[in-house]
Motif scaffolding. Structure first.
Motif, PDB file in Angstrom:
ATOM      1  N   GLY A   4     -12.220   5.960 -13.205  1.00  0.00           N
ATOM      2  CA  GLY A   4     -11.326   6.737 -12.368  1.00  0.00           C
ATOM      3  C   GLY A   4      -9.930   6.148 -12.478  1.00  0.00           C
ATOM      4  N   TYR A   5      -9.072   6.444 -11.508  1.00  0.00           N
ATOM      5  CA  TYR A   5      -7.704   5.921 -11.571  1.00  0.00           C
ATOM      6  C   TYR A   5      -7.699   4.396 -11.716  1.00  0.00           C
ATOM      7  N   THR A   6      -8.486   3.707 -10.900  1.00  0.00           N
ATOM      8  CA  THR A   6      -8.395   2.246 -10.869  1.00  0.00           C
ATOM      9  C   THR A   6      -9.028   1.595 -12.090  1.00  0.00           C
ATOM     10  N   GLY A   7     -10.228   2.047 -12.480  1.00  0.00           N
ATOM     11  CA  GLY A   7     -10.885   1.444 -13.634  1.00  0.00           C
ATOM     12  C   GLY A   7     -10.129   1.685 -14.923  1.00  0.00           C
ATOM     13  N   ALA A   8      -9.644   2.911 -15.107  1.00  0.00           N
ATOM     14  CA  ALA A   8      -8.908   3.232 -16.328  1.00  0.00           C
ATOM     15  C   ALA A   8      -7.602   2.446 -16.402  1.00  0.00           C
ATOM     16  N   TYR A  29     -15.246  -4.213 -11.288  1.00  0.00           N
ATOM     17  CA  TYR A  29     -16.095  -3.212 -10.639  1.00  0.00           C
ATOM     18  C   TYR A  29     -15.195  -2.141 -10.033  1.00  0.00           C
ATOM     19  N   ALA A  30     -15.268  -0.927 -10.589  1.00  0.00           N
ATOM     20  CA  ALA A  30     -14.399   0.162 -10.126  1.00  0.00           C
ATOM     21  C   ALA A  30     -15.193   1.461 -10.033  1.00  0.00           C
ATOM     22  N   LEU A  31     -16.398   1.378  -9.483  1.00  0.00           N
ATOM     23  CA  LEU A  31     -17.264   2.549  -9.408  1.00  0.00           C
ATOM     24  C   LEU A  31     -16.875   3.516  -8.298  1.00  0.00           C
ATOM     25  N   GLY A  32     -15.970   3.106  -7.441  1.00  0.00           N
ATOM     26  CA  GLY A  32     -15.377   4.043  -6.496  1.00  0.00           C
ATOM     27  C   GLY A  32     -16.313   4.528  -5.421  1.00  0.00           C
ATOM     28  N   SER A  33     -16.134   5.800  -5.045  1.00  0.00           N
ATOM     29  CA  SER A  33     -16.856   6.357  -3.909  1.00  0.00           C
ATOM     30  C   SER A  33     -17.197   7.812  -4.162  1.00  0.00           C
TER      31      SER A  33
END
Length: 401
Positions: free
Chosen positions: A11-15, A107-111
């Motif tokens: 998502g925004y953060t992981g990318a 870890y950026a699996l979000g919600s």
């Protein structure tokens, strides 16, 4: 031997974190793997537009990360073992499982959406927190005849944007909005006044102080026992973090978020960093950062820069994450920019109308541009992996909207 960095979620953060790491570290020294089940970037802040029938420009990761050194693995994360430092994934197009080893994990699996345990919600309500959910809602709305009732539950940013977007796109439907408190009760007086004007102009019926206690196929029930007819119910009352972390030995909050320090490093496992909705980080006045793109992107910057600094022996920067505004689209022609304090409380000033809609559109385009340009267009500064250093200096960085 290359230092193995695995980033979970694009998502925004992981990318942003993966791309920024590739800009900060020498390719010969690190192997960066980005794990995501889909091959293109999803603009989550625009999913209410998808639900209303609008098409979005495709943003393939293959183009975004071409020649960066980031390896994209199309797979779903099924388990994380932070003691063995492994991640188990299942191929996106098949049942094959694979175990990835890492030296550093982001870890950026979000919600996803949160039904809050309200009876009938999981069975009967629609959500707009994922692309599949937004597409299902789009198809359901397209099948509705004129005059049918659609109830959006939740008066936060997602609820407001969803209700107004659908009302503008489908003026033939009866759009109703059920909110737990007063409409826009966190906004300034000017912001609340403008919000009511837009809702009235779009023909949205607002039910205030109407907490929903049950959802059926054809209605929602609110706390006073009344039933509101609903051919379609859209649930937007909040987010729940991805459940994978709960099966690990990471230190978590009661909500399942990973507890991190000011550099987004896990307080229990120093080789794990968490960013975005998956992490619990503190902001100004010791208030937790809210789940939002405004928090997540600066968190990703900080995590990537801290990892790079520790691996190369540089000083570890500290990003002072603060808020400046809350941006709300109210259809394609209207908007509301509520300016806020550093800890996210509404100020008296706000921007409304068409200028606010254009402002919000620039923010959305800027967020997507930032994924493909994680160092904001500045030259890459790839350093060789040399050692670790833990000195900290403070560099204030503005949060995205």
């Amino acid at each position: 031997m290359q230092h193995r960095i695995v980033v979970l979620g694009a998502g925004y953060t992981g990318a942003v974190a993966a791309g920024r790491l590739a800009k900060r570290l020498h390719r010969q020294d690190v192997a960066i793997t980005l794990v995501n089940p889909e091959p293109d970037f999803v603009e989550r802040v625009r999913l209410h537009q998808v639900a209303a029938g609008q098409g979005l420009r495709p943003r393939p990761f293959g183009e975004m990360f071409a020649r960066t050194g980031v390896a994209l693995k199309l797979a779903r994360v099924t388990a994380v073992d932070v003691d063995r430092k492994t991640v188990t994934v299942t191929a996106a197009n098949g049942p094959e499982q694979e175990e990835l080893e890492y030296d550093t994990l982001v870890y950026a699996l979000g919600s996803g959406w949160n039904d809050g345990g309200v009876p009938g919600t999981a069975e009967h309500a629609h959500e707009v927190s994922s692309r599949p959910g937004a597409l299902r809602l789009r198809d359901r709305l397209a099948a509705l005849d004129a005059g049918r009732p659609v109830v959006v539950v939740g008066g936060g940013l997602t609820g407001l944007e969803t209700a107004t977007e659908i009302a503008e796109a489908r003026p033939d439907l009866r759009i109703e909005l059920a909110v737990r408190g007063a409409l826009g009760d966190w906004l300034s007086d000017k912001g609340r006044t403008h919000l009511r004007k837009v809702a009235d102009r779009l023909g949205i019926t607002v039910h205030e102080h109407a907490a929903v206690t049950a959802v059926a196929a054809d209605a929602v029930t609110i706390a006073d026992g009344r039933a509101i007819p609903a051919e379609v119910t859209v649930w937007t009352t909040g987010f729940a973090v991805h459940p994978i972390a709960q099966a690990t030995t990471l230190e978590l909050t009661d909500r399942g978020q990973i507890v991190v320090d000011t550099t987004m490093r896990s307080v229990s496992h120093p080789d794990v960093y968490a960013v975005g909705d998956a992490a619990m980080a503190m902001g100004p006045n010791d208030k937790p950062l809210r789940m939002s793109c405004a928090s997540g992107i600066p968190m990703a910057w900080q995590a990537a820069d801290a990892i790079a600094a520790r691996l190369t022996g540089a000083k570890v920067p500290h990003v002072s994450i603060r808020y400046f505004q809350q941006c709300v689209s109210l259809g394609r022609k209207e908007g509301l920019i509520q300016f806020v304090t550093a800890d996210d409380r509404a100020k008296d000033s706000s921007l409304t109308g068409r200028p606010a809609a254009l402002y919000k559109e620039l923010i959305c385009k800027g967020a997507a541009w930032g994924v493909a340009n994680p160092t904001a267009g500045l030259p890459s500064r790839r350093r060789r992996v040399a050692g670790q250093q833990t000195h900290v200096h403070r560099t204030p960085v503005k949060a995205a909207a």
